[in-house]
Design a protein around this motif. Structure first.
Motif, PDB file in Angstrom:
ATOM      1  N   ASP A  89       7.116   4.656   8.346  1.00 41.57           N
ATOM      2  CA  ASP A  89       7.757   4.780   7.520  1.00 41.57           C
ATOM      3  C   ASP A  89       9.557   4.113   8.268  1.00 41.57           C
ATOM      4  OD1 ASP A  89       8.549   6.944   9.755  1.00 41.57           O
ATOM      5  OD2 ASP A  89       7.868   8.013   9.108  1.00 41.57           O
ATOM      6  N   GLY A  90       9.678   3.822   9.081  1.00 41.64           N
ATOM      7  CA  GLY A  90      10.295   2.822   9.997  1.00 41.64           C
ATOM      8  C   GLY A  90      10.923   3.560  10.652  1.00 41.64           C
ATOM      9  N   GLN A  91      10.546   5.325  11.014  1.00 40.45           N
ATOM     10  CA  GLN A  91      11.626   5.679  11.061  1.00 40.45           C
ATOM     11  C   GLN A  91      11.201   5.897  13.018  1.00 40.45           C
ATOM     12  OE1 GLN A  91      11.795   9.787  10.543  1.00 40.45           O
ATOM     13  NE2 GLN A  91      11.319   9.133   8.167  1.00 40.45           N
ATOM     14  N   TYR A  92      10.437   5.372  13.782  1.00 41.77           N
ATOM     15  CA  TYR A  92      10.099   5.187  14.888  1.00 41.77           C
ATOM     16  C   TYR A  92       9.788   3.896  15.354  1.00 41.77           C
ATOM     17  CZ  TYR A  92       9.969  10.050  14.421  1.00 41.77           C
ATOM     18  OH  TYR A  92      10.202  11.661  14.317  1.00 41.77           O
ATOM     19  N   SER A  93       9.348   3.801  16.786  1.00 43.04           N
ATOM     20  CA  SER A  93       8.805   2.674  17.461  1.00 43.04           C
ATOM     21  C   SER A  93       8.758   3.092  18.685  1.00 43.04           C
ATOM     22  CB  SER A  93       9.951   1.640  17.539  1.00 43.04           C
ATOM     23  OG  SER A  93       9.462   0.429  17.943  1.00 43.04           O
ATOM     24  N   THR A  94       7.473   2.364  19.139  1.00 44.28           N
ATOM     25  CA  THR A  94       6.981   2.165  20.632  1.00 44.28           C
ATOM     26  C   THR A  94       7.037   1.070  20.720  1.00 44.28           C
ATOM     27  OG1 THR A  94       4.661   1.931  19.347  1.00 44.28           O
ATOM     28  CG2 THR A  94       5.292   4.024  19.696  1.00 44.28           C
ATOM     29  N   TYR A  95       7.466   0.789  22.545  1.00 41.88           N
ATOM     30  CA  TYR A  95       6.927  -0.186  23.698  1.00 41.88           C
ATOM     31  C   TYR A  95       6.934   0.331  24.768  1.00 41.88           C
ATOM     32  CZ  TYR A  95      11.384   0.459  25.495  1.00 41.88           C
ATOM     33  OH  TYR A  95      12.869   1.989  26.076  1.00 41.88           O
ATOM     34  N   VAL A 101      10.999   5.358  20.196  1.00 41.08           N
ATOM     35  CA  VAL A 101      12.800   5.777  20.262  1.00 41.08           C
ATOM     36  C   VAL A 101      12.111   6.130  18.872  1.00 41.08           C
ATOM     37  CG1 VAL A 101      13.069   4.477  22.657  1.00 41.08           C
ATOM     38  CG2 VAL A 101      12.423   3.436  20.427  1.00 41.08           C
ATOM     39  N   SER A 102      13.634   6.642  18.135  1.00 36.67           N
ATOM     40  CA  SER A 102      14.033   6.547  16.782  1.00 36.67           C
ATOM     41  C   SER A 102      14.422   5.489  16.367  1.00 36.67           C
ATOM     42  CB  SER A 102      14.553   7.655  16.115  1.00 36.67           C
ATOM     43  OG  SER A 102      15.206   7.456  15.846  1.00 36.67           O
ATOM     44  N   THR A 103      15.030   4.819  15.704  1.00 39.68           N
ATOM     45  CA  THR A 103      14.749   3.258  15.059  1.00 39.68           C
ATOM     46  C   THR A 103      16.689   3.865  14.739  1.00 39.68           C
ATOM     47  OG1 THR A 103      13.846   3.538  13.529  1.00 39.68           O
ATOM     48  CG2 THR A 103      13.066   2.355  14.556  1.00 39.68           C
ATOM     49  N   GLU A 104      17.261   4.181  14.890  1.00 33.42           N
ATOM     50  CA  GLU A 104      18.558   5.122  14.677  1.00 33.42           C
ATOM     51  C   GLU A 104      19.322   5.393  16.111  1.00 33.42           C
ATOM     52  OE1 GLU A 104      20.002   5.180  11.344  1.00 33.42           O
ATOM     53  OE2 GLU A 104      18.447   4.820  10.597  1.00 33.42           O
ATOM     54  N   TRP A 155      -0.119   2.148  15.257  1.00 35.98           N
ATOM     55  CA  TRP A 155      -0.059   4.194  14.657  1.00 35.98           C
ATOM     56  C   TRP A 155      -1.188   4.331  13.025  1.00 35.98           C
ATOM     57  CZ3 TRP A 155       4.844   6.960  15.437  1.00 35.98           C
ATOM     58  CH2 TRP A 155       5.590   6.546  16.381  1.00 35.98           C
ATOM     59  N   SER A 156      -0.746   5.460  13.727  1.00 29.71           N
ATOM     60  CA  SER A 156      -1.423   6.371  12.509  1.00 29.71           C
ATOM     61  C   SER A 156      -0.240   5.731  11.023  1.00 29.71           C
ATOM     62  CB  SER A 156      -1.722   7.863  12.596  1.00 29.71           C
ATOM     63  OG  SER A 156      -0.191   8.922  12.593  1.00 29.71           O
ATOM     64  N   PRO A 157      -1.443   6.311  10.095  1.00 32.54           N
ATOM     65  CA  PRO A 157      -0.678   5.664   8.629  1.00 32.54           C
ATOM     66  C   PRO A 157       0.199   6.923   8.309  1.00 32.54           C
ATOM     67  CG  PRO A 157      -3.262   5.464   8.571  1.00 32.54           C
ATOM     68  CD  PRO A 157      -3.065   6.175   9.879  1.00 32.54           C
ATOM     69  N   ASP A 158       0.160   8.128   8.540  1.00 27.14           N
ATOM     70  CA  ASP A 158       1.382   8.972   8.387  1.00 27.14           C
ATOM     71  C   ASP A 158       2.207   8.774   9.203  1.00 27.14           C
ATOM     72  OD1 ASP A 158       0.173  10.615  10.483  1.00 27.14           O
ATOM     73  OD2 ASP A 158      -0.451  12.170   9.652  1.00 27.14           O
ATOM     74  N   SER A 159       2.765   8.188  10.147  1.00 23.75           N
ATOM     75  CA  SER A 159       3.480   8.037  11.281  1.00 23.75           C
ATOM     76  C   SER A 159       3.984   9.253  11.915  1.00 23.75           C
ATOM     77  CB  SER A 159       4.847   7.573  11.064  1.00 23.75           C
ATOM     78  OG  SER A 159       4.857   6.788  10.001  1.00 23.75           O
ATOM     79  N   GLY A 160       2.628   9.670  12.220  1.00 25.35           N
ATOM     80  CA  GLY A 160       2.833  10.880  13.338  1.00 25.35           C
ATOM     81  C   GLY A 160       2.571  10.965  14.895  1.00 25.35           C
ATOM     82  N   ARG A 161       1.506   9.210  14.568  1.00 27.13           N
ATOM     83  CA  ARG A 161       0.930   9.607  15.947  1.00 27.13           C
ATOM     84  C   ARG A 161       0.722   8.172  16.634  1.00 27.13           C
ATOM     85  NH1 ARG A 161      -5.110  12.444  15.758  1.00 27.13           N
ATOM     86  NH2 ARG A 161      -4.496  11.748  13.853  1.00 27.13           N
TER      87      ARG A 161
END
Length: 298
Positions: free
Chosen positions: A221-227, A248-251, A274-280
């Motif tokens: 959903d573009g709201q989060y990122s991991t690194y 992090v939040s991408t904001e 990422w999971s398809p629902d962007s939750g995990r």
């Protein structure tokens, strides 16, 4: 080269949530698993290990090899196509292949052009791949950001400066490539997070930090990122270091939402998990002695 576990070392596959919880879903001292992808149906993780591709069922916690043919030993650069049925793979011969996630023969995509091809991204429409090209497999030379049609053909370079880059991955809208790069500094190995327009028109740093930051992975959903955050002074993305998976939040890339310290690095989070629902999302730890499980509860 196929990576293996050291004596007394384990491989632990973890699933974490955007809320900060983390769950150990698989542990083994038999095979060094790397770089989880999440299947489109949400039911399994796809990893590499021992030169093969593996499917980890999240309901039964069973691990099964995907029976591929016609492809050399695999490394940890593999990404699922948007259709959820196809997977693109980098192999230790320096080439990119396409195969069915259910198994069977793999087909070669890249041609002999004097470079090694390390896949990292597939465009949202499935028509283009982003990879890092290394001349003649000479890892003393910086990797270049390249693209190619997913059915093969001519390659194109996207200019992100002279520094080494890695991990190029398409944004969910297909307009950007997110990556890590050393082009913002003269300090050896000081990778920083960045993004570039697919046409190369805009290139910008996402986070200026004192640590060595690799492999930004955006949620669907573009709201989060991991690194993965490596220690100061790290060159490349080696294994067996005290690192951290950062959410992090991408904001706001400057303020971590959650951080998971662990022993790992190479293999922990090389591809989008990422999971398809962007939750995990999933990641891998390689503890020696004490389990990462205790620190994950903190």
């Amino acid at each position: 080269m196929i990576r293996t576990l050291h004596p007394s070392q384990r491989c632990e596959v973890w699933v974490a949530s955007v809320g900060g919880q983390a769950e150990l879903v698989y542990s083994t001292d038999d095979v060094l698993l790397e770089a989880p992808n999440w299947t489109l149906d949400g039911g399994a993780l796809v990893l590499n290990g021992d030169g093969k591709l593996w499917r980890l069922d999240l309901s039964t916690r069973s691990l099964d090899a995907v029976p591929l043919t016609g492809v050399p030993d695999l490394n940890n650069d593999h990404v699922l196509a948007p259709d959820g049925e196809t997977i693109f793979l980098s192999a230790n011969d320096g080439h990119i292949y396409r195969a069915s996630l259910s198994g069977g023969p793999a087909s070669l995509i890249t041609e002999e052009d004097g470079t090694f091809h390390f896949l990292h991204g597939v465009s949202p429409d499935g028509k283009e791949l982003a990879y890092v090209g290394i001349e003649a497999g000479d890892f003393t030379q910086p990797g270049k950001l390249m693209t190619i049609a997913s059915d093969g053909g001519a390659t194109a370079r996207v200019d992100v400066g002279p520094g080494h880059c890695d991990g190029p991955e398409y944004s969910p809208d297909g307009k950007w490539l997110y990556l890590n790069t050393e082009s913002f500094t003269s300090a050896p190995g000081h990778a920083q997070l960045a993004r570039v327009r697919v046409d190369g028109s805009v290139f910008e740093q996402l986070l200026e930090s004192g640590t060595v930051d690799w492999f930004p992975h955006l949620s669907p959903d573009g709201q989060y990122s991991t690194y993965v955050r490596f220690p100061i002074g790290t060159e490349g993305h080696p294994a067996d270091l005290p690192v951290a998976v950062v959410l992090v939040s991408t904001e706001d890339w400057t303020t971590p939402l959650h951080t998971w310290p662990l022993f790992g690095g190479q293999g922990t989070l090389n591809v989008n998990s990422w999971s398809p629902d962007s939750g995990r999302f999933a990641f891998v730890a390689y503890p020696r002695g004490d389990s990462f499980q205790d620190s994950a509860k903190d």
